[in-house]
Design an enzyme around this catalytic site. Structure first.
Site, PDB file in Angstrom:
ATOM      1  N   GLY A  41       0.800  -1.218   0.000  1.00 15.83           N
ATOM      2  CA  GLY A  41       0.000   0.000   0.000  1.00 15.83           C
ATOM      3  C   GLY A  41       0.835   1.271   0.000  1.00 15.83           C
ATOM      4  O   GLY A  41       0.518   2.228  -0.706  1.00 15.83           O
ATOM      5  N   CYS A  62       2.556   7.213  23.400  1.00 18.74           N
ATOM      6  CA  CYS A  62       3.471   6.128  23.736  1.00 18.74           C
ATOM      7  C   CYS A  62       3.471   5.045  22.680  1.00 18.74           C
ATOM      8  O   CYS A  62       4.481   4.407  22.444  1.00 18.74           O
ATOM      9  CB  CYS A  62       3.094   5.521  25.078  1.00 18.74           C
ATOM     10  SG  CYS A  62       3.791   6.461  26.419  1.00 18.74           S
TER      11      CYS A  62
END
Lengths: 145, 397
Positions: B73, B327
Site C-alpha cells: 500500500g 506512547c
C-alpha cells in the site's frame, strides 16, 4: 520491548495509592504529554516511613513510579534525595530509549514530594534538592503552554 | 487453553488457509520467472494474470491492464501521488488537495512534495471524521493537480463520500486518487461508478500475504515510474513479479468480495454491540461517525487513562488491540488522526482501536466487554488525572 522487571512492576505495582496525612506530596508531568506522577511521603525521624504513588501514563511510567517508591521506602531522606533516574533504569533492567523520560519523571516526582516536605518544615529546599529540581520538562513542547 | 483474541485486523490479517493453498505451488513448483518466455515461466505469468483479473473485477475496473502490482500500500500511495504530482507539474499544476488524517504513506509524500515547491491544502475532517464535499470543491483551483482522499480511515474507520468526491473531481477535471487500503475487501468499491482515477490497495489487509499491493491506474492516465528497471508490469513497475504473493492477493480479494455482504452484516453487529456497551463506561467516547464506518472498526477513548497501559493490560488478558496514544505512536504526540477530529491530547492518549475480521465472533465481543471495564477501572484507580477529572466534575455540579 519491556524487560521482565518493568512488566512485573506494571502488572503488580508496589505502594499504589494515597497517604491522607502525608508529610510531603509532589506531582510532576502533565496530561498533554500523557504522563503525570504523584508521590506521597510519610517521614519520621529522617526516615521515609511510608510512600505511595499515583500515576497516569504508560507501562514504563507506572513501573518507574512503583520501583522508585520501593527504592526509597524505609530509607533515609538523604538516600531519597540522592535517588537518580539512572538508578531507577538500572533497577528495572533497562528501559527503551524513548521511555527514559519516565525514569526522569520518577526521580523528579520524589524530589517534588521532598520539596513539599522541606517547605512545610520551613526549610529552604533549594540548597538541598537543587534549584532546578522541579523542572519536569522532557523535550516536549507542551510544557509552559 | 489460554485466551487469544486477535482484534487488530486493521494492522494486518492472517493469511487464510484457502489463500495459502493457492499460493503454495508458486514457491517451489511453479517458481518460474513470470517474464521468461518458455512455457514454465508462462505458467507463473498465467497465475499473475489471473490475479490481475480477480483484482480488476473486485474493484470494478474496466480492464485488468489497469491494475499494476506493487510491493504494498505504501508503494502504491507513493507512486500515485508523486507520479501524478510530477507529471502535472509539467503542465503548470502545483496544487494538491488532501485531508489532515491520511495515512503517513500519503502525508509524508505530501511533505516531500511541499519541499519541492508544491502547495498542499489539507481539508478539515470535522469532529465526525468526514470530509465535506462542498469544502473540497471550494478548495479546487485552476492549478490543482490532484485530489487524494482516503477511502476509509485506518484508525477511526470513517468511510468518506468517495463517489461524491469523484464526481466533483471529474467535473473540475482534477485527477482523483484514493488510498483504499482499509476499504478494499470490506466495503463495495466500483472505480468506474465513483470516478476514481487511481486507487491504492494492500493485500495483507484482507487475508492475503504481506509485501504485495496494487495500484489501479485508469486507462489514459500516464505517470512516471517510481521503480525503474526491467519491463515488468508493462514497463511501469520494474522488479521480478512476486508470483506467490500476487496469486495470494488475487485469491484473497476474490474471497473477500464474495463473502463481503454476509461478513459486513456480522461484523457491524459485533462492532455496534461493543461500542454500545463500552459507552456505558463513564467518560468514554466513540471516535468517528457511527453510520459511515467500516463494519469491523471500533475506536474509543477513555478519559483519565493512557492507551499503552490499556493495551498491555488487554494483552495480558489475551486481547490484541491498538491505540493512538503518544506512547504507542512512538512520538510525544498522540495520533494525528485523533487530533484531526479535534480531540484534546489528554483524551486522545486514552484511545483504543479494535478491528475485526472473518475470524472474530460475538463471543470475542462478549469476552472483550468482560475484561475491558475492569481494566479501565484499575487504571483510573491509579490515575491522578482521573482524580482531577472527578474533582472538577464535583465542583461543576
Amino acid at each position: 520491548m519491556y524487560t521482565e522487571q518493568v512488566m512485573e512492576h506494571f502488572t503488580n505495582p508496589r505502594n499504589m495509592g494515597e497517604i491522607a496525612d502525608a508529610d510531603g506530596v509532589g506531582e510532576v508531568g502533565n496530561a498533554k504529554c500523557g504522563d503525570i506522577m504523584k508521590i506521597f511521603l510519610k517521614i519520621k525521624d529522617g526516615i521515609i516511613e511510608d510512600v505511595k504513588f499515583k500515576t497516569y501514563g504508560c507501562a514504563s511510567a507506572i513501573a518507574t513510579s512503583s520501583i522508585a517508591t520501593e527504592m526509597i521506602k524505609g530509607h533515609s531522606i538523604e538516600e531519597a534525595v540522592a535517588l537518580s533516574n539512572k538508578a531507577v533504569v538500572e533497577a528495572l533492567g533497562g528501559l527503551p530509549a524513548h521511555k527514559i523520560h519516565c525514569s526522569v519523571l520518577a526521580e523528579q516526582a520524589v524530589k517534588a514530594a521532598l520539596w513539599n516536605y522541606y517547605d512545610k518544615q520551613g526549610i529552604d529546599p533549594a540548597p538541598i534538592l537543587g534549584e532546578n529540581a522541579l523542572c519536569d520538562c522532557h523535550d516536549c513542547d507542551h510544557c509552559g503552554e | 487453553m489460554e485466551k487469544f483474541i486477535y482484534a487488530d485486523n486493521a494492522a494486518t490479517t492472517a493469511v487464510s488457509n484457502k489463500v495459502l493453498e493457492q499460493m503454495m505451488p508458486y514457491f517451489s513448483e511453479q517458481y518460474g520467472n513470470a517474464s521468461s518466455l518458455y512455457s514454465f515461466g508462462q505458467k507463473a505469468k498465467a497465475g499473475v494474470n489471473k490475479a490481475r483479473e480477480q483484482i480488476a473485477s473486485a474493484i470494478g475496473a474496466e480492464n485488468s491492464n489497469e491494475i499494476y502490482f506493487t510491493g504494498g500500500g505504501s508503494e502504491s500511495d507513493n507512486w500515485a501521488i508523486k507520479g501524478v504530482a510530477h507529471s502535472m507539474a509539467k503542465k503548470g499544476k502545483n496544487h494538491i488537495i488532501s485531508t489532515a488524517f491520511e495515512h503517513h504513506a500519503v502525508l509524508h509524500c505530501l511533505d516531500k512534495l511541499k519541499k519541492e515547491g508544491f502547495e498542499i491544502t489539507l481539508l478539515d475532517v470535522h469532529s465526525d471524521g468526514l470530509v465535506r464535499v462542498d469544502e473540497l470543491e471550494a478548495a479546487i483551483r485552476e492549478d490543482t493537480a490532484l485530489v487524494t482522499v482516503m477511502y476509509a480511515n485506518n484508525e477511526i474507520g470513517t468511510v468518506q463520500p468517495i463517489k461524491e468526491i469523484g464526481e466533483v473531481c471529474k467535473k473540475h477535471r482534477v485527477i482523483f486518487h484514493t488510498d483504499a487500503v482499509q476499504a478494499v475487501g470490506n466495503i463495495p468499491i466500483d472505480v468506474k461508478d465513483a470516478a476514481i482515477d487511481l486507487l491504492s490497495m494492500s493485500s495483507h489487509k484482507f487475508h492475503g500475504p504481506k509485501g504485495v499491493g496494487a495500484l489501479y491506474i485508469r486507462k489514459g492516465i500516464v505517470i512516471p515510474n517510481l521503480i525503474d528497471g526491467g519491463a515488468q508490469e508493462r514497463g511501469r513497475r520494474a522488479g521480478t513479479e512476486n508470483t506467490a504473493g500476487i496469486v495470494g492477493m488475487g485469491a484473497a480479494i476474490e474471497i473477500a468480495v464474495a463473502t463481503m455482504e454476509e461478513r459486513a452484516k456480522r461484523l457491524s453487529e459485533i462492532r455496534d454491540y461493543i461500542i454500545d456497551n463500552a459507552l456505558k463506561i463513564e467518560r468514554s467516547r466513540v471516535n468517528g461517525d457511527r453510520k459511515h464506518r467500516l463494519p469491523g472498526n471500533v475506536s474509543l477513548c477513555f478519559e483519565g487513562i493512557e492507551g499503552e497501559s490499556l493495551l498491555l493490560m488487554l494483552d495480558a488478558k489475551g486481547v490484541c488491540a491498538s491505540s493512538g496514544s503518544a506512547c504507542t505512536s512512538g512520538s510525544l504526540d498522540p495520533s494525528h488522526v485523533l487530533l484531526s477530529i479535534g480531540l484534546p491530547h489528554e483524551v486522545a492518549h486514552g484511545s483504543l482501536r479494535l478491528s475485526f475480521s472473518d475470524e472474530n465472533t460475538m463471543e470475542d465481543a462478549e469476552y472483550i466487554l468482560s475484561v475491558l471495564p475492569p481494566i479501565v477501572e484499575r487504571l483510573r484507580l491509579m490515575s491522578p488525572l482521573w482524580d482531577r477529572i472527578k474533582m472538577e466534575e464535583k465542583e461543576n455540579n
